[in-house]
Design an enzyme around this catalytic site. Sequence first.
Site, PDB file in Angstrom:
ATOM      1  N   TYR A 146       0.855  -1.197   0.000  1.00  0.00           N
ATOM      2  CA  TYR A 146       0.000   0.000   0.000  1.00  0.00           C
ATOM      3  C   TYR A 146       0.881   1.233   0.000  1.00  0.00           C
ATOM      4  O   TYR A 146       1.838   1.331   0.772  1.00  0.00           O
ATOM      5  CB  TYR A 146      -0.891   0.011   1.250  1.00  0.00           C
ATOM      6  CG  TYR A 146      -1.745   1.254   1.351  1.00  0.00           C
ATOM      7  CD1 TYR A 146      -3.030   1.273   0.810  1.00  0.00           C
ATOM      8  CD2 TYR A 146      -1.263   2.413   1.955  1.00  0.00           C
ATOM      9  CE1 TYR A 146      -3.816   2.417   0.886  1.00  0.00           C
ATOM     10  CE2 TYR A 146      -2.040   3.555   2.031  1.00  0.00           C
ATOM     11  CZ  TYR A 146      -3.307   3.553   1.500  1.00  0.00           C
ATOM     12  OH  TYR A 146      -4.073   4.687   1.567  1.00  0.00           O
ATOM     13  N   GLU A 181      -3.611   7.250  -4.290  1.00  0.00           N
ATOM     14  CA  GLU A 181      -3.411   5.980  -3.588  1.00  0.00           C
ATOM     15  C   GLU A 181      -3.167   4.841  -4.567  1.00  0.00           C
ATOM     16  O   GLU A 181      -3.840   4.758  -5.595  1.00  0.00           O
ATOM     17  CB  GLU A 181      -4.663   5.685  -2.738  1.00  0.00           C
ATOM     18  CG  GLU A 181      -4.596   4.399  -1.944  1.00  0.00           C
ATOM     19  CD  GLU A 181      -5.932   4.072  -1.277  1.00  0.00           C
ATOM     20  OE1 GLU A 181      -6.156   4.512  -0.146  1.00  0.00           O
ATOM     21  OE2 GLU A 181      -6.753   3.377  -1.914  1.00  0.00           O
TER      22      GLU A 181
END
Length: 377
Positions: free
Chosen positions: A104, A189
């Site tokens: 992530y 993201e």
Amino acid sequence: MVKLAEWRGKELFRKYGVPVPTGRVVRSAEEGERAAASGSVPLPCVVKAQVLAGGRGKGGAVRFANSPSEVHAATAAILGLEFKGEKVREVLLEGKVAIGRELYLAIALDRSLRSPVLMASAEGGVEIETVADGAVDRQPIDPFPGITGFERRRAARTLGLSGGLANELDPILRALWALFQAEDAELVEINPLAVVGDHLLALDSKVIIEDDAGFRHPEYAEIRDDRTPLEEIAREKEIAFVQLDGNIGVIANGAGLTMATLDVLMELGGKPGVFLDLGGTDDPKKVTEAFLLMAEARPNAVFLNIFGGVTRCDTVATGLVAAMRQVPEANRFPLVARIRGNNEKEGIEILRAAGVTSVPDLRASAEAVVAAAGGGR
Ligand code: GDP
Ligand code: MN
């Protein structure tokens, strides 16, 4: 807030140099089948619903296909879905890769820190909200130097990357930062950032563009679809106007008082339906426009809660009375007023002359409007 679909985010990734799989977006099963048959999408491929909600992987909105006919079937199935209330109109086809690890990586604007924050976690591929706080590293980024060498090394360590993979992370971080700044993003993201063999690849994208920078991005005008038609008109007139599900209209001034008023109504069992923040406006014409817009939203009752500071109570009252006269019969509604502060007496008198009583007590006035709207407990 302009939230970009995955494929739009990935176009930005490509433009700034974040590696993404080869793929394309299609809008029909036939188009998907042709793309696979012609080789413009490598097989086997991933077939992904282009909706704004997350959790597609778990929700059956991400599938795999090995042949053009399977692409046809998977695309048709996904185009038939309604995912978390949103109809699927676009499907992204991408070459499938063998994932080693899912990481992530994100840059977000942290409003409490008043700073961009670089977020990294070795536990990617699941929604970040479900990852334990301790497993997500957050580094505030000073916008002037941008992401420094120290911060890049720390991110690599958090992600468990070394050698060639750590070297690949550096340009990805630079690209993300450049995108974040140049596109006026509030969130960029990558989840998952996949380790594929010796390389890193962004398998998903989430990009949110800062609303206040909208005027710098006419390219997103057509996808800015989260406003209602009345909200759109309000925006053009520079009136802060938001529509919710309830039936009570709220006119207040200043974000704090407006929010507090909504809370009080909720507390009393009322359902605020639309609210309008007059801000510091002292212009009767603007108050009139705002009020007419409120009338068009057809609330059951309206609560006017004004504190006169910069805004004077009498100017607001004058604007309101002028507006009330212009509201068509069909759109009229009961009005409960509470105006306090600067030139309060004059304001109350102007309202009284027009048949509106100001109730000075907050609770009593809120109760009156909840009752007038036909709700409450
Ligand atoms: P989200 O669930 O809406 O966030 O959608 P994602 O784009 O993140 O996809 C969900 C999951 O699908 C990922 O976490 C991966 O596990 C899987 N996935 C996506 N692309 C590929 C691929 O190319 N190969 C493999 N094996 N899995 C993939
Ligand atoms: Mn994802």
